[in-house]
Motif scaffolding. Structure first.
Motif, PDB file in Angstrom:
ATOM      1  N   UNK A 397       4.257  25.203 123.791  1.00 49.78           N
ATOM      2  CA  UNK A 397       5.353  25.269 124.755  1.00 49.78           C
ATOM      3  C   UNK A 397       5.031  24.408 125.970  1.00 49.78           C
ATOM      4  N   UNK A 398       6.068  23.860 126.563  1.00 48.47           N
ATOM      5  CA  UNK A 398       5.896  23.142 127.829  1.00 48.47           C
ATOM      6  C   UNK A 398       5.918  24.149 128.976  1.00 48.47           C
ATOM      7  N   UNK A 399       5.521  23.713 130.153  1.00 49.20           N
ATOM      8  CA  UNK A 399       5.534  24.596 131.308  1.00 49.20           C
ATOM      9  C   UNK A 399       6.953  25.044 131.635  1.00 49.20           C
ATOM     10  N   UNK A 400       7.923  24.125 131.495  1.00 48.81           N
ATOM     11  CA  UNK A 400       9.313  24.480 131.787  1.00 48.81           C
ATOM     12  C   UNK A 400       9.850  25.516 130.804  1.00 48.81           C
ATOM     13  N   UNK A 416      -0.909  30.665 136.563  1.00 41.75           N
ATOM     14  CA  UNK A 416      -1.349  31.491 135.430  1.00 41.75           C
ATOM     15  C   UNK A 416      -1.911  30.625 134.304  1.00 41.75           C
ATOM     16  N   UNK A 417      -1.284  29.469 134.050  1.00 39.52           N
ATOM     17  CA  UNK A 417      -1.781  28.591 133.005  1.00 39.52           C
ATOM     18  C   UNK A 417      -3.169  28.061 133.338  1.00 39.52           C
ATOM     19  N   UNK A 426      -6.320  29.205 126.665  1.00 37.69           N
ATOM     20  CA  UNK A 426      -5.205  28.282 126.470  1.00 37.69           C
ATOM     21  C   UNK A 426      -5.724  26.855 126.549  1.00 37.69           C
ATOM     22  N   UNK A 427      -5.164  25.991 125.710  1.00 38.09           N
ATOM     23  CA  UNK A 427      -5.525  24.580 125.724  1.00 38.09           C
ATOM     24  C   UNK A 427      -4.336  23.747 126.197  1.00 38.09           C
ATOM     25  N   UNK A 437       1.287  23.387 126.091  1.00 35.99           N
ATOM     26  CA  UNK A 437       0.190  24.364 126.107  1.00 35.99           C
ATOM     27  C   UNK A 437       0.239  25.179 124.801  1.00 35.99           C
ATOM     28  N   UNK A 438      -0.966  25.480 124.271  1.00 36.99           N
ATOM     29  CA  UNK A 438      -1.027  26.317 123.076  1.00 36.99           C
ATOM     30  C   UNK A 438      -2.200  27.263 123.208  1.00 36.99           C
ATOM     31  N   UNK A 439      -2.113  28.347 122.461  1.00 42.23           N
ATOM     32  CA  UNK A 439      -3.168  29.350 122.500  1.00 42.23           C
ATOM     33  C   UNK A 439      -4.433  28.783 121.870  1.00 42.23           C
TER      34      UNK A 439
END
Length: 440
Positions: A397-400, A416-417, A426-427, A437-439
């Protein structure tokens, strides 16, 4: 070769005009049509095997689609004859016509000398008046008397019964095979078609088949083919045993399939059609309910038998119980699912619609899962755990995108990210506007 006359016609090639010659022979005393012959010299032309095969396919298509009523077992296509030969026998259900024209002078032809001419309206009326049925279609003498019964004999062996054309009512008073015998013979040419669709409409095929031969083998092959596509779902009941439920109850399928063959109108230029959708299975049989009975009367157990000789054979080989209980059984096997089979009765067709007993539950389960997922996201607090859950459910997912789901500020999501990245949970992938971002 002899000249054209009442019984012989020569054609260089196969065109739509040949339908007139076929209808004319059906309405008179029958005849022979030779294809690949010069019209003037009557000398055979050099015709390839490929061309003969194309002619055969076209004539087979015409057999079931081009004439009314269907010239049942009246066309004998002899591909290996030199020249190519089509034998047409005199019809028993005159007048015959070109199907799209109907029973008037534009579609009915007669053989007069070496020509095929349109019948007058008076001649059509006379043929209709003279065409008085002496009995049921399946009891009439079959045009093809060179029949074999390997499939029928095999079934009789399985049930420890002897093959007897007399006890099976397969012959008439003169010991000729009747049409019921033809239907269960290995030479039966009537096809049955099956289609499987993706979804609940006909927009996308998954598979389609055609079955031919003895209706005994057709019934066996159809039931096997449908069983391969009749999925079983496991239902957890809370007890020690699992409950396995098929999409379509086997008993209902068997009753509907056998009844379609036993009670269809074999004079109609159509075929039994079975269609399997995600939510239902449909069996369409040519011919409405005979003898003026209603569907409600059939449901109550009253019987309307269009083909009594054929029903007798199917009864003897244990394929049908001749007690008018088929529809009631279909209702019975659906009681536990709180569903019912449906029936659509028209003048020239009878359709059975079997609902998929797992479909409603499957749709409900999917809806429930979606609702739970949405609720879990709606009820999230704006925290590290909420972002981890979003990435677990939705992947990258993107930040938006994360901000939109949580309905919070860009600053809060960035903070938080960054915390989750520092913790190694998170990477961050990509740079600038392509950052996702992904787990971890």
């Amino acid at each position: 070769m002899k000249n054209e006359d009442n019984f012989v016609e020569y054609k260089r090639e196969l065109t739509n005009k040949l339908k007139r010659e076929i209808v004319a022979f059906l309405n008179t005393k029958g005849g022979k049509i030779y294809l690949g012959v010069d019209d003037e010299t009557l000398e055979p032309l050099d015709i390839t095997k490929e061309q003969k095969h194309e002619w055969e396919e076209t004539l087979n298509h015409w057999y079931t689609n081009a004439f009314y009523p269907t010239p049942f077992s009246l066309l004998d296509i002899q591909v290996n004859n030199d020249p190519f030969l089509l034998k047409v026998k005199e019809g028993r259900h005159k007048p015959y016509s070109i199907e799209k024209n109907g029973l008037d002078s534009s579609g009915v032809y007669l053989r007069v000398g070496s020509s095929s001419v349109r019948a007058t309206n008076e001649q059509v009326k006379r043929m209709i008046q003279q065409n008085v049925e002496t009995g049921e279609f399946d009891a009439e003498k079959a045009s093809n008397q060179e029949l074999s019964f390997n499939t029928l004999k095999k079934r009789l062996e399985e049930t420890n019964m002897e093959f007897s054309v007399g006890s099976l009512r397969m012959v008439d008073n003169f010991h000729f095979y009747n049409n019921a015998a033809y239907l269960v013979s290995d030479q039966n040419m009537i096809e049955t078609k099956v289609a499987i669709y993706q979804g609940s409409d006909v927009s996308e095929f998954k598979d389609k088949r055609a079955f031919s031969g003895s209706i005994i083998s057709q019934i066996n092959d159809l039931l096997y083919y449908i069983s391969l596509n009749n999925q079983t779902k496991v239902q957890i009941t809370g007890s020690a045993e699992r409950k396995e439920i098929q999409n379509f109850p086997e008993i209902a399928i068997r009753e509907a399939i056998v009844n379609a063959f036993a009670h269809r109108d074999y004079l109609l230029h159509s075929f039994i059609k079975i269609e399997i959708f995600d939510d239902r299975l449909e069996i369409l049989s040519p011919g409405g309910i005979p003898d003026g009975l209603t569907l409600e009367e059939i449901k109550d157990g009253m019987t309307a038998v269009r083909n009594p000789q054929l029903v007798h054979i199917l009864d003897k080989i244990k394929y049908i119980e001749n007690f008018g209980t088929g529809i009631r059984r279909m209702y019975e096997v659906y009681k536990g699912a709180n569903l019912e089979p449906r029936f659509e009765v028209r003048e020239n067709s009878f359709k059975v619609i079997l609902p998929n007993v797992n479909w409603k539950r499957e749709v409900q389960d999917k809806a429930l899962d979606t609702k739970k997922d949405n609720q879990s996201l709606e009820n999230l607090s704006i925290s590290e755990e909420s972002i981890l859950l979003i990435l677990e459910k939705n992947g990258r997912q993107s930040r938006k995108e994360i901000q939109k789901i949580l309905n919070t500020t860009p600053y809060r999501v960035r903070k938080l990210l960054q915390i989750l990245i520092n913790k190694g949970k998170v990477r961050k992938i990509g740079v600038s506007v392509n950052t996702q971002y992904q787990k971890a």
